[in-house]
Structure formats: structure tokens, C-alpha cells
Design a protein around this motif. Structure first.
Motif, PDB file in Angstrom:
ATOM      1  N   THR B  53      -7.220  -4.770  -1.124  1.00 25.49           N
ATOM      2  CA  THR B  53      -7.720  -4.985  -2.481  1.00 25.49           C
ATOM      3  C   THR B  53      -6.591  -4.791  -3.492  1.00 25.49           C
ATOM      4  OG1 THR B  53      -9.838  -4.096  -1.794  1.00 25.49           O
ATOM      5  CG2 THR B  53      -9.465  -4.293  -4.147  1.00 25.49           C
ATOM      6  N   ALA B  54      -5.862  -3.691  -3.320  1.00 28.78           N
ATOM      7  CA  ALA B  54      -4.769  -3.404  -4.253  1.00 28.78           C
ATOM      8  C   ALA B  54      -3.749  -4.530  -4.245  1.00 28.78           C
ATOM      9  CB  ALA B  54      -4.101  -2.091  -3.874  1.00 28.78           C
ATOM     10  N   ARG B  55      -3.426  -5.024  -3.063  1.00 32.53           N
ATOM     11  CA  ARG B  55      -2.418  -6.073  -2.980  1.00 32.53           C
ATOM     12  C   ARG B  55      -2.877  -7.354  -3.640  1.00 32.53           C
ATOM     13  NH1 ARG B  55      -0.163  -4.905   2.572  1.00 32.53           N
ATOM     14  NH2 ARG B  55       0.957  -2.969   2.146  1.00 32.53           N
ATOM     15  N   MET B  56      -4.166  -7.608  -3.558  1.00 30.49           N
ATOM     16  CA  MET B  56      -4.669  -8.820  -4.208  1.00 30.49           C
ATOM     17  C   MET B  56      -4.592  -8.673  -5.720  1.00 30.49           C
ATOM     18  SD  MET B  56      -7.719 -10.373  -1.907  1.00 30.49           S
ATOM     19  CE  MET B  56      -8.646  -8.915  -1.487  1.00 30.49           C
ATOM     20  N   ILE B  57      -4.885  -7.478  -6.199  1.00 27.58           N
ATOM     21  CA  ILE B  57      -4.797  -7.262  -7.637  1.00 27.58           C
ATOM     22  C   ILE B  57      -3.342  -7.346  -8.098  1.00 27.58           C
ATOM     23  CG2 ILE B  57      -5.219  -5.626  -9.507  1.00 27.58           C
ATOM     24  CD1 ILE B  57      -7.563  -4.573  -7.917  1.00 27.58           C
ATOM     25  N   LEU B  58      -2.423  -6.890  -7.254  1.00 30.31           N
ATOM     26  CA  LEU B  58      -1.016  -6.963  -7.617  1.00 30.31           C
ATOM     27  C   LEU B  58      -0.444  -8.350  -7.399  1.00 30.31           C
ATOM     28  CD1 LEU B  58       0.358  -3.619  -6.190  1.00 30.31           C
ATOM     29  CD2 LEU B  58       0.564  -4.401  -8.537  1.00 30.31           C
ATOM     30  N   ARG B  59      -1.289  -9.249  -6.992  1.00 35.50           N
ATOM     31  CA  ARG B  59      -0.906 -10.637  -6.773  1.00 35.50           C
ATOM     32  C   ARG B  59       0.090 -10.779  -5.627  1.00 35.50           C
ATOM     33  NH1 ARG B  59       0.741 -15.424  -8.271  1.00 35.50           N
ATOM     34  NH2 ARG B  59      -0.751 -16.832  -9.268  1.00 35.50           N
ATOM     35  N   LEU B  60      -0.076  -9.976  -4.609  1.00 35.95           N
ATOM     36  CA  LEU B  60       0.805 -10.080  -3.455  1.00 35.95           C
ATOM     37  C   LEU B  60       0.133 -10.797  -2.293  1.00 35.95           C
ATOM     38  CD1 LEU B  60       2.257  -6.471  -3.605  1.00 35.95           C
ATOM     39  CD2 LEU B  60       3.397  -8.573  -4.280  1.00 35.95           C
ATOM     40  N   ILE B  61      -1.187 -10.732  -2.255  1.00 38.21           N
ATOM     41  CA  ILE B  61      -1.939 -11.446  -1.208  1.00 38.21           C
ATOM     42  C   ILE B  61      -2.957 -12.325  -1.926  1.00 38.21           C
ATOM     43  CG2 ILE B  61      -3.499 -11.218   0.743  1.00 38.21           C
ATOM     44  CD1 ILE B  61      -2.549  -8.541   1.265  1.00 38.21           C
ATOM     45  N   LYS B  62      -3.151 -13.526  -1.399  1.00 42.98           N
ATOM     46  CA  LYS B  62      -4.103 -14.415  -2.056  1.00 42.98           C
ATOM     47  C   LYS B  62      -5.515 -14.138  -1.560  1.00 42.98           C
ATOM     48  CE  LYS B  62      -4.142 -19.275  -3.340  1.00 42.98           C
ATOM     49  NZ  LYS B  62      -4.956 -19.346  -4.362  1.00 42.98           N
ATOM     50  N   PRO B  63      -6.477 -14.001  -2.478  1.00 46.41           N
ATOM     51  CA  PRO B  63      -7.857 -13.741  -2.041  1.00 46.41           C
ATOM     52  C   PRO B  63      -8.460 -14.983  -1.388  1.00 46.41           C
ATOM     53  CG  PRO B  63      -7.584 -13.358  -4.414  1.00 46.41           C
ATOM     54  CD  PRO B  63      -6.357 -14.023  -3.936  1.00 46.41           C
ATOM     55  N   THR B  64      -9.431 -14.744  -0.528  1.00 47.86           N
ATOM     56  CA  THR B  64     -10.158 -15.866   0.061  1.00 47.86           C
ATOM     57  C   THR B  64     -11.174 -16.405  -0.933  1.00 47.86           C
ATOM     58  OG1 THR B  64     -10.009 -14.691   2.147  1.00 47.86           O
ATOM     59  CG2 THR B  64     -11.430 -16.611   2.087  1.00 47.86           C
ATOM     60  N   SER B  65     -11.759 -15.487  -1.703  1.00 47.80           N
ATOM     61  CA  SER B  65     -12.693 -15.926  -2.734  1.00 47.80           C
ATOM     62  C   SER B  65     -12.832 -14.809  -3.754  1.00 47.80           C
ATOM     63  CB  SER B  65     -14.058 -16.264  -2.126  1.00 47.80           C
ATOM     64  OG  SER B  65     -14.614 -15.119  -1.538  1.00 47.80           O
ATOM     65  N   GLY B  66     -13.441 -15.132  -4.873  1.00 47.20           N
ATOM     66  CA  GLY B  66     -13.643 -14.100  -5.882  1.00 47.20           C
ATOM     67  C   GLY B  66     -12.674 -14.253  -7.037  1.00 47.20           C
ATOM     68  N   VAL B  67     -12.891 -13.442  -8.049  1.00 47.27           N
ATOM     69  CA  VAL B  67     -12.126 -13.570  -9.279  1.00 47.27           C
ATOM     70  C   VAL B  67     -11.512 -12.232  -9.659  1.00 47.27           C
ATOM     71  CG1 VAL B  67     -12.301 -14.088 -11.731  1.00 47.27           C
ATOM     72  CG2 VAL B  67     -13.683 -15.358 -10.097  1.00 47.27           C
ATOM     73  N   ILE B  68     -10.269 -12.271 -10.081  1.00 42.09           N
ATOM     74  CA  ILE B  68      -9.630 -11.071 -10.633  1.00 42.09           C
ATOM     75  C   ILE B  68      -9.169 -11.431 -12.032  1.00 42.09           C
ATOM     76  CG2 ILE B  68      -7.804  -9.368 -10.392  1.00 42.09           C
ATOM     77  CD1 ILE B  68      -7.628 -10.064  -7.466  1.00 42.09           C
ATOM     78  N   LYS B  69      -9.690 -10.698 -13.006  1.00 44.36           N
ATOM     79  CA  LYS B  69      -9.297 -11.015 -14.385  1.00 44.36           C
ATOM     80  C   LYS B  69      -8.586  -9.826 -14.999  1.00 44.36           C
ATOM     81  CE  LYS B  69     -12.543 -14.463 -15.956  1.00 44.36           C
ATOM     82  NZ  LYS B  69     -13.773 -14.688 -16.624  1.00 44.36           N
ATOM     83  N   PHE B  70      -7.410 -10.077 -15.542  1.00 49.90           N
ATOM     84  CA  PHE B  70      -6.680  -9.052 -16.252  1.00 49.90           C
ATOM     85  C   PHE B  70      -6.561  -9.482 -17.700  1.00 49.90           C
ATOM     86  CE2 PHE B  70      -3.932  -5.631 -17.003  1.00 49.90           C
ATOM     87  CZ  PHE B  70      -2.853  -6.075 -17.760  1.00 49.90           C
ATOM     88  N   MET B  71      -7.016  -8.626 -18.592  1.00 47.76           N
ATOM     89  CA  MET B  71      -7.023  -8.985 -20.021  1.00 47.76           C
ATOM     90  C   MET B  71      -7.673 -10.346 -20.213  1.00 47.76           C
ATOM     91  SD  MET B  71      -5.489  -6.445 -21.408  1.00 47.76           S
ATOM     92  CE  MET B  71      -4.817  -6.881 -22.987  1.00 47.76           C
ATOM     93  N   GLY B  72      -8.738 -10.583 -19.504  1.00 44.72           N
ATOM     94  CA  GLY B  72      -9.468 -11.826 -19.688  1.00 44.72           C
ATOM     95  C   GLY B  72      -8.863 -13.028 -18.977  1.00 44.72           C
ATOM     96  N   ARG B  73      -7.684 -12.900 -18.383  1.00 37.88           N
ATOM     97  CA  ARG B  73      -7.089 -14.068 -17.716  1.00 37.88           C
ATOM     98  C   ARG B  73      -7.268 -13.947 -16.207  1.00 37.88           C
ATOM     99  NH1 ARG B  73      -1.161 -14.889 -20.289  1.00 37.88           N
ATOM    100  NH2 ARG B  73      -1.276 -16.884 -19.237  1.00 37.88           N
ATOM    101  N   ASP B  74      -7.682 -15.040 -15.606  1.00 36.71           N
ATOM    102  CA  ASP B  74      -7.829 -15.058 -14.159  1.00 36.71           C
ATOM    103  C   ASP B  74      -6.432 -15.085 -13.543  1.00 36.71           C
ATOM    104  OD1 ASP B  74      -7.978 -15.926 -11.465  1.00 36.71           O
ATOM    105  OD2 ASP B  74      -9.904 -16.891 -11.852  1.00 36.71           O
ATOM    106  N   ILE B  75      -6.060 -14.046 -12.816  1.00 39.65           N
ATOM    107  CA  ILE B  75      -4.660 -13.949 -12.411  1.00 39.65           C
ATOM    108  C   ILE B  75      -4.270 -14.915 -11.321  1.00 39.65           C
ATOM    109  CG2 ILE B  75      -4.655 -11.527 -13.026  1.00 39.65           C
ATOM    110  CD1 ILE B  75      -4.436 -10.928 -10.028  1.00 39.65           C
ATOM    111  N   TRP B  76      -5.219 -15.511 -10.670  1.00 42.90           N
ATOM    112  CA  TRP B  76      -4.859 -16.489  -9.653  1.00 42.90           C
ATOM    113  C   TRP B  76      -4.988 -17.912 -10.169  1.00 42.90           C
ATOM    114  CZ3 TRP B  76      -2.121 -15.558  -5.514  1.00 42.90           C
ATOM    115  CH2 TRP B  76      -2.096 -14.252  -5.015  1.00 42.90           C
ATOM    116  N   ARG B  77      -5.842 -18.121 -11.113  1.00 44.00           N
ATOM    117  CA  ARG B  77      -5.998 -19.509 -11.564  1.00 44.00           C
ATOM    118  C   ARG B  77      -5.328 -19.789 -12.900  1.00 44.00           C
ATOM    119  NH1 ARG B  77     -10.769 -17.919  -9.472  1.00 44.00           N
ATOM    120  NH2 ARG B  77     -11.183 -18.756  -7.415  1.00 44.00           N
ATOM    121  N   ASP B  78      -5.252 -18.772 -13.765  1.00 45.36           N
ATOM    122  CA  ASP B  78      -4.722 -19.040 -15.092  1.00 45.36           C
ATOM    123  C   ASP B  78      -3.222 -18.827 -15.216  1.00 45.36           C
ATOM    124  OD1 ASP B  78      -7.619 -17.700 -16.862  1.00 45.36           O
ATOM    125  OD2 ASP B  78      -7.220 -19.641 -15.919  1.00 45.36           O
TER     126      ASP B  78
END
Lengths: 339, 267, 326
Positions: B53-78
Motif C-alpha cells: 500500500t505504501a509503495r503504491m502511494i509513493l508511486r513506486l508500484i502501479k495499482p491494479t485498481s482503485g484511486v489515490i488522490k493527493f491534494m485532489g489530484r489522482d496520482i496515477w492518472r493526473d
């Protein structure tokens, strides 16, 4: 779906890759002389034509026979098909220079001599080299190692044929051993005692040149592996719990030999290639010498045939080594099955 | 206080094998949010999915599904491209478990600290950089002259971890993800390291997310604890709630298995 | 009743080129029968070295520099080390070192490895040894099928317990376990700890020496705790007494650094906790009391002279000038 034994899966995967590699490599061997601009194969065939024929009618029939056989006027894919079918039957075609003798016949004449020289030399060097390597590792830094390490390095660094050349000089100077050939020019190969003695007399120098230089390589790599293993927790624990040094040594062998087994299988596979230069130096009638003549004569069929055999043997050796590795080291079995 | 991190239905599924595929669900639809200035802990044993989980939030591993938003921005899509990523890693940064392997053994501490400036948009001159680096080292209780010219192996584990935290003081990210920051450090030094994290929150307002198997650590430092088991968050609450009134059986077992200093299981 | 192990002014140093690392520097330790002694301290205090020294495992650069080790009444430092080792390894003193995760040769099955080890010492036939092992596994709650497996097929906790079974197979007088639970999950830790305690209760080993930096873990089973710092013992006393009322400033600091979710700990963490500084170099330890640079109570005498170990109360020993009259 019933659970397949992971080991079987592993073997089948490896087998599949091997067969695939073999066909790819053979295809390349097939294509090269035929598609290089200038079609060297066709050129050679026509040279036979020129050599053999004196009158025009002969030329016609010889040409027809050669075309029928080499199919050089057919489209490439038909030739390739032919090649594959023949390959599957074990037919490697006919030599150009020795036409109509088959490649198989010629290989059969030379290969056994090579194997008789290389296989015992390699296996002996493997056994002795590994033993010496472990001894050096266990005595690292002490007198034994200080002698063995540079010795092994020197042996490994010397190419077999350079060593061979020195041995030839030795032979010529001292006349203890013959300097060339597998047997005396007057002897006829047979299973008689006198022939065998004569053969062994000729055998010693080429054998030594390969045995001694290969030994260096095995010794050094085994020493490195053993040193690595000696630093592992389980070797430390074996000592702590009071296992005898002799038993520890046998563990060390088992652990360190595993990578070496793979190496051995591969090197044995390569032995078919013959130590070409060594054989040439000693004028030893093995497949190396034969390949050398074929190259000089530009007999592409023979070269193609040799390489197909060579590739097949190396792939087979590789495959067998992987099986051996998996059988001997249970960790590998599980790792591969899990992938 | 606003939410700075939002995680919704985050999942990571690993597929193994070519012919017969096996699925390993490392993270199983995890959702939570973190407010600015909070210290939260993700507690779980090995295999619980907390590090993934931590690695996905740190953008080191790509999630299979789901959304992580930091300051309102989707860190994998935006986020696209170098400057977006730099923005992200300037604001979300990590402190890791093994202070040994995080460092290039041939580089000096000064090089390590200076490299953090690559995340900065502003160009700074050498003197400013040196000053900032020294200040950061002093904040964590290290003497800059003793440390800057050393290589990592010349420092002890505790000091190395302090250097990592000094780097955080330098970068001043909004969110720090600390993955087992004290497990390789002696007990006597742990409290000191934890106090540094508190200091980060007090003086700079950093939000901190601890990933740990050590419930004791989480109990003392966190505002909120989330217990993970087999990829799911099975319980969430304040430290007192979790420790005094655990609801899930796994949490109860986990707390029972922690050896206590003032009582013994066997006597 | 004699002592299982007694050391008198034991000194063992690592002889390095740049100096000698005084890892065990004048240790006087007595371990009696039916004791579980927890040896605690920060990393680098010498506790792991002490375990190796007691097992007579002197691998260069570790060298026995001085002092005596008396095992079951016999002074093993007076006979050649190799002979002494043969006599005591596994039978009198059994050591389970740190990083025991990879302790068993990976390419042997557990039962073959156990047979190799035990055959060495006893000469018993292999089948008999495997039988013994099977029974022992059942006694301590290990599945006998583990015997047929390779080490990498077992989980970390199982491997640790297999080692405990193996180390106690020949019923040693002292079982030394160095950080047996550190690399494991919390729930597995409890299981291994329970196994260790059971092995003690069943009498499969007379005494246990448990080395760790994790005091909360060791106190679960330890009858006595010994605190080491910079190669020396600074405090020695019964578990409950020492934990509730530590005497030495270092022991106090250690206790106060522990973070477990308990109300008593909660109370004091808010105020104090943690020690400034780092443990000293063992090549050039500070003069006098080695803890004085970090000690909040350091006095003049602390900087000059080493404090002697004295019995402050019955069974409670401290080496600190706060307690020794000068």
C-alpha cells in the motif's frame, strides 16, 4: 484441472525451448550460404560441375544430378522444406567436396577421435580442478592457497593451444612423445594391444594440454564458489554445532558443485566443436581438423552439417545440465515450477 | 483541517505463472483518508499488504485498481511527465526501513543530501544549499562537520536513519511515508527517532504515515491506527480505542501476542 | 548445587589490525541450574560475542585473552580449545546463533541434517536418531512431517523451532539462544518463546541463556536479567526486581526506552525516555565507567575509575559508583 507435477512442467518447458532454439539456429545455418549475395553455395556446386566434367554431355547429366540433389533452381522455401524434412530424418545432406559421400559418414569418421580425446580430458580436469578449488578455498590465505591460486590462474589464462605448442616443442626436443597424429603413420586402427599403446603414446600430449589448462578454470571458479559458500550462515552453524570438518567439507562440495555441474554439461556440449586449434597443432584427426578443412574448401554442406550437430549437442547439453541442476538442488525445482 | 490524501478501493493483485495463473491479492480494496497534520499508522504483520500500500502511494508500484488522490489530484492518472512527478515527490516522500541499503555506498552524505535538491523547482546557489543541508542535519541532532564528508558505512544505523530524516527536514514534504523506520535500530535510540517525527509534525506541519508491525510504536506516536490483515483494513481507531477495546479477533490476537514489559504470559 | 557455567574475569577480544575490539572485557557470570538468564543490551555491547565465547567458538580474529570458563565444574580454558569444544559442543553447551534462518544446510532434508549432526557426537545409527528426533518434535509440538522437508520449505518460525529441537536433542546443560525471535512476526515470536519455555520446563535442557535487545520478550520467560554495556556486565538481578526497580542508570534508561502498549509505559514516555549519544567504541572505550559520557549522574570518580560489581541487595548486583561507597 488436476495438478501437474511441477517438475514435469519444468522439463517440458525447457524441452520446448530447446527444440525451438534448435530449429531457429538450424534455419539460420541453412539461410546464410544461400542468401548472402553471390550465393556461395551455388558457386561451390558449380565448381564441382566444372571439375567433374570434361565433355558437354557429362556436364548435363552431372548438372541434372546436382540440381536434383541440391535443388538450387527451386525457390528458397522449397529448399528449406526439403532441408527440414531431411533434418527430421537425420539426413544432413551430402558434402560438396567429397560428393556423393554424406555429411553423416564424414562426421562419423572424425567425431569419435575428438570425443575420445576431449571427454576424458574435460571430466578429469573437472574432478581434479574442483577438488583443488575446494582445498584452496578452505585454506584461503594460508600457504597451500598461496601456491595454488597463482598456479590455477596461470593455467586458466593459458589457451590450450599455446600450451599445446609448448608441449610440441617439448616433444620435438626430448623425443619422449610423438609430436603429431593420433597414431603412427604406419599403424592401422584396430583393437589390438599394440595399436592401443601406440595411440595412448600419441594421446598423452594433446590430453595434457587440454586437461591442464581446463583444470585452471574449474579450480578458480570452484574456489570462488566455495569461498562464497563458506561465508554463509549454514557453514558457520555447522561449525558451531560441532559437525566434523570432514563432513563440513562434503557439504561444501555438494553446495559448491551445483553450479559447476551446469558448467560441466555445457563444456561437454561444446567439446563436440573440438578444440580446433589444438587438434591442428597436434595433427590429431578429429572433427576440429575436419571442420578446418571444410572451411578452407568452402564446403558449405559440410560446414552446415557440423554446425547443426554442434548446435544440437550444445542445446542438449544445456538442457541436460538444467535437469541435473534441478534434480540436485531442490531449491531450483521449486523456483522454476513457481514461475 | 483538510484531507490531503484519499485512497479509494485500492487493490494490487499479482499474477503468477504463464500457463496456469495464480492470483495473489496483496491489497484488497483498501480505502482511507488522511488529514493534514495527522500522524497515522498502518499496522500489520508481514504479508498484510501494508508495505505494498505504501509503495503504491509513493508511486513506486502501479495499482491494479482503485484511486489515490493527493491534494485532489489522482496520482496515477493526473500526473504526467517530469515536472508533475517532481512536484509529487517534493510533496510526498519516504523514509525506509533499512538505512543501509538506501544509500549508495560510494557517495558521501553530502552528495546524498544535495541530491534532494533535484526535486526543487527553484535554483539555489551552492552557499544556500550548504546552509540548508547543515540546518537540516542540526535539526536531527547530528553535527554537520562530523557527518557530511563521511560515507554511509562509516555511520551507525541510528545515525543513518537520522540522515534520512534530515533529508526530510530539507525537502519539507507535505506527506511523509515512513516504512518501518525504527525496526533496525536499537530500542534505546528508537524514542529519539520517534521524537524527530513528532518534531516534523510540530514544527513544519508534516503529515506522517507510519507503516509498521510494532503496535507499541504506533500506540505512542499516532493519532489514528489502521490495522491491516491479508490486504484489508480490518479495524481503525485511536490508539486507546484499539488497545483498550479491540473489536476484531485478529486485533485482539495481535495485542495478546505483544510481550509486555510489566507482565508475563507464563508466570 | 554447582553452576552450569561460571566465568571468572573473562576477556575475549577481536584482534584487528587497527586495534583490539574489547567485546567481552572482564565478565563474571554465574549461571546456575534451572535458570533462564536473559542477557540484554544495545547492539555492540558484546552479548553475542559472549555467547560465542561460552560455546568456545573462537574463530579468528576472536581470541580468548584472559580469564576462566568453568562448565559443569570443569575448567575448559585449561585444556586445548579444540578438545574442549569436542567435549562440550551440543552436549554441555548448545548454541543457536543469530540469523538462524539459514542455519541448516539448504540441500539436505531436516532429518538427514539432524542425523549428520548427532551421528558425529554419539555414533548412533541413523534410524535411531531420526526416531529420537521424531519423538522430540512431537514432544514440543512440531509436526513430524517437517523432518522430511527441506529447510526452505519451512516457515521462519518452524525453522527456529527445529533448531531448538536439534540443539536440545542431546539434553545440554546450557542452551544459548542469540536473538531467537527477532526476525519473526509477533505471533510467531510468541510461539517460539513458548517452545523455548516448554523445552526448559520439560527438562530437555537444564538452563537457558537468552540473548536479545528486546527486554519485553525475554522477560516473559527469564528468571534473571543481566544487563551488558560496552563489554561489561553493569547489572544482574531477578527479572521482576530489575524491571520494576532498575538500579544502574543505563538499566533505567533501557527500561524507559521500551515502547509497549501498557498504561505504566504510557505514563513515563511522555516525560523521559531514550538516551542521548551512542555506545562507545570498543577499541578505545572511555576510561573509568564506560557509561559515564552518557550518564546523567556521572561524577568525578566515574570518569577515573571503573566501579566494582557489588551486591546491593540479596541477589542484586550493580557496577556503579552511585552504589559503591568510595
Amino acid at each position: 484441472m488436476p495438478k501437474i507435477n511441477p517438475f514435469i512442467v519444468f522439463i517440458l518447458k525447457r524441452l520446448g525451448i530447446m527444440v525451438l532454439s534448435f530449429f531457429v539456429a538450424s534455419t539460420i545455418m541453412f539461410l546464410l550460404p544461400r542468401i548472402i549475395p553471390g550465393n556461395p553455395l551455388a558457386v561451390k556446386v558449380y565448381q564441382i560441375l566444372q571439375q567433374s566434367a570434361s565433355n558437354p554431355e557429362m556436364i548435363k547429366s552431372v548438372e541434372k544430378m546436382l540440381m536434383d540433389y541440391f535443388k538450387l533452381d527451386r525457390p528458397l522455401y522449397e529448399q528449406y522444406f526439403d532441408f527440414l524434412i531431411n533434418l527430421l530424418h537425420g539426413d544432413l545432406g551430402k558434402s560438396i567436396t567429397y560428393f556423393p559421400r554424406t555429411v553423416n559418414e564424414i562426421v562419423a569418421m572424425y567425431l569419435p577421435w575428438t570425443l575420445a580425446l576431449l571427454v576424458p580430458a574435460i571430466i578429469a580436469s573437472w574432478i581434479v580442478g574442483n577438488y583443488v578449488g575446494v582445498i584452496a578455498a578452505m585454506n584461503r590465505g594460508k600457504a597451500v592457497d598461496k601456491v595454488l591460486l597463482p598456479l590455477l590462474a596461470a593455467l586458466q589464462g593459458t589457451p590450450a593451444y599455446v600450451f599445446g605448442m609448448y608441449l610440441v616443442l617439448l616433444a620435438v626436443a626430448t623425443k619422449w612423445f610423438p609430436a603429431s597424429g593420433a597414431y603412427s603413420p604406419t599403424a592401422i586402427p584396430s583393437l589390438s594391444w599394440s595399436f592401443i599403446v601406440d595411440y595412448l603414446h600419441h594421446y598423452i600430449l594433446p590430453f595434457l594440454s587440454i586437461f591442464l589448462t581446463s583444470l585452471g578454470g574449474w579450480g578458480l571458479s570452484m574456489r570462488n564458489i566455495a569461498i562464497q559458500e563458506l561465508s554463509m550462515d549454514y557453514m558457520d552453524y555447522a561449525r558451531v554445532i560441532g559437525i566434523s570438518p570432514r563432513k563440513t567439507q562434503s557439504y561444501l562440495f555438494r553446495l559448491s558443485a551445483l553450479p559447476q555441474i551446469v558448467g560441466l554439461a555445457i563444456v561437454l556440449g561444446w567439446s563436440v566443436a573440438g578444440s580446433i586449434i589444438t587438434e591442428i597443432i597436434f595433427a590429431y584427426p578429429g572433427i576440429g581438423t575436419a571442420l578446418w578443412s571444410a572451411i578452407q574448401a568452402q564446403d558449405y554442406m559440410l560446414i552446415q552439417g557440423y554446425f547443426v550437430i554442434l548446435i544440437g549437442t550444445i542445446l542438449l547439453a544445456n538442457f541436460i545440465s538444467e535437469i541435473i541442476f534441478a534434480v540436485v538442488d531442490p531449491r531450483v525445482r521449486y523456483a522454476y515450477a513457481g514461475e | 483541517m483538510s484531507t490531503i490524501l484519499e485512497v479509494k478501493n485500492l487493490a494490487k493483485i499479482y499474477e503468477i505463472g504463464y500457463i496456469r495463473k495464480r492470483q495473489i491479492v496483496a491489497v484488497d480494496k483498501v480505502s482511507f483518508s488522511v488529514k493534514k497534520g495527522e500522524i497515522i499508522s498502518l499496522v500489520g504483520e508481514s504479508g498484510s499488504g501494508k508495505t505494498t500500500t505504501a509503495r503504491m502511494i509513493l508511486r513506486l508500484i502501479k495499482p491494479t485498481s482503485g484511486v489515490i488522490k493527493f491534494m485532489g489530484r489522482d496520482i496515477w492518472r493526473d500526473l504526467r511527465g517530469g515536472s508533475d512527478l517532481r512536484w509529487y515527490w517534493r510533496n510526498v516522500n519516504g523514509v525506509f526501513q533499512d538505512p543501509f541499503s538506501s544509500f549508495n555506498p560510494t557517495h558521501r552524505i553530502r552528495d546524498f543530501m544535495y541530491r534532494a535538491f533535484n526535486l526543487f523547482n527553484e535554483k539555489l546557489d551552492r552557499d544556500t544549499k550548504e546552509r540548508l543541508v547543515r540546518e537540516a542535519l542540526q535539526m536531527v541532532g547530528l553535527i554537520p562537520d562530523e557527518v557530511l564528508n563521511r560515507r554511509p558505512f562509516e555511520l551507525s544505523g541510528g545515525m543513518r536513519q537520522r540522515v534520512m530524516i534530515a533529508r526530510i527536514f530539507l525537502i519539507r514534504p507535505m506527506l511523509v511515508i515512513a516504512d518501518e523506520p525504527t525496526s533496525m535500530i536499537d530500542a534505546t535510540l528508537r524514542l529519539g527517532i520517534l521524537r524527530l517525527f513528532s518534531k516534523l509534525r510540530e514544527e513544519i506541519g508534516t503529515t506522517i504515515m507510519f507503516i509498521t508491525h510494532d503496535m507499541g510504536l504506533a500506540y505512542y506516536i499516532s493519532d489514528r491506527i489502521m490495522v491491516m490483515y491479508r490486504g484489508k483494513i480490518i479495524e481503525e481507531g485511536t490508539p486507546d480505542e484499539i488497545v483498550n477495546n479491540p473489536k476484531h479477533e485478529y486485533t485482539r490476537n495481535l495485542l495478546d501476542s505483544i510481550p509486555k514489559l510489566y507482565t508475563s504470559w507464563f508466570k | 548445587m554447582g553452576y552450569v557455567v561460571e566465568t571468572i574475569d573473562l576477556r575475549a577480544y577481536y584482534m584487528l589490525r587497527r586495534g583490539s575490539v574489547k567485546a567481552v572485557d572482564g565478565v563474571n557470570l554465574k549461571i546456575g541450574e534451572r535458570e533462564i538468564v536473559g542477557v540484554v543490551g544495545e547492539s555492540g555491547c558484546g552479548k553475542s560475542t559472549l555467547s560465542r565465547v561460552l560455546a568456545l567458538d573462537f574463530i579468528p580474529p576472536l581470541k580468548l585473552v584472559g580469564g576462566k570458563i568453568i562448565i559443569d565444574g570443569e575448567d575448559v580454558t585449561s585444556i586445548p580449545i579444540s578438545e574442549a569444544r569436542k567435549r562440550i559442543a551440543g552436549t554441555k553447551i548448545s548454541l543457536i546463533p543469530q540469523s538462524a534462518m539459514n542455519a541448516i544446510i539448504p540441500v539436505t532434508r531436516v532429518k538427514d541434517y539432524i542425523a549428520d549432526v548427532v551421528k558425529e557426537k554419539t555414533g548412533l545409527p541413523r534410524e535411531k536418531i531420526v526416531d529420537m528426533a521424531r519423538k522430540r518434535f512431537e514432544e514440543i509440538g512440531l509436526p513430524p512431517i517437517a523432518l522430511d522437508m527441506y529447510p526452505f520449505e519451512l516457515s521462519g518460525g518452524m525453522r527456529q523451532r527445529v533448531l531448538i529441537a536439534l540443539a536440545t536433542l542431546l539434553n545440554p546443560s546450557l542452551l544459548i539462544a542469540d536473538e531467537p525471535t527477532s526476525a519473526l512476526d509477533v505471533s510467531t515470536q510468541k510461539m517460539v518463546l513458548t517452545t523455548l519455555y516448554n523445552v526448559f520446563k520439560m527438562g530437555l535442557t537444564k538452563s537457558i541463556m537468552f540473548i536479545t535487545h528486546d527486554i519485553a520478550t525475554v522477560r516473559q520467560i527469564a528468571t534473571r536479567i543481566v544487563v551488558m554495556y560496552a563489554g561489561k556486565i553493569v547489572e544482574d538481578g531477578p527479572t521482576e526486581d530489575l524491571i520494576h526497580n532498575p538500579f544502574h542508570p543505563y538499566s533505567k534508561a533501557l527500561m524507559f526506552s521500551i515502547l509497549t502498549p501498557e498504561p505504566e509505559v504510557r505514563k513515563r514516555v511522555e516525560q523521559t525516555g531514550g538516551i542521548a549519544g551512542e555506545p562507545p567504541s570498543l577499541i578505545n572505550p572511555p576510561p573509568g565507567c564506560r557509561f559515564h559520557p552518557r550518564c546523567p549522574y556521572a561524577m568525578d570518580v566515574c570518569r577515573r575509575e571503573e566501579p566494582p560489581m557489588i551486591e546491593v541487595e540479596k541477589g542484586r548486583f550493580v557496577a556503579c559508583w552511585l552504589y559503591a561507597k568510595k
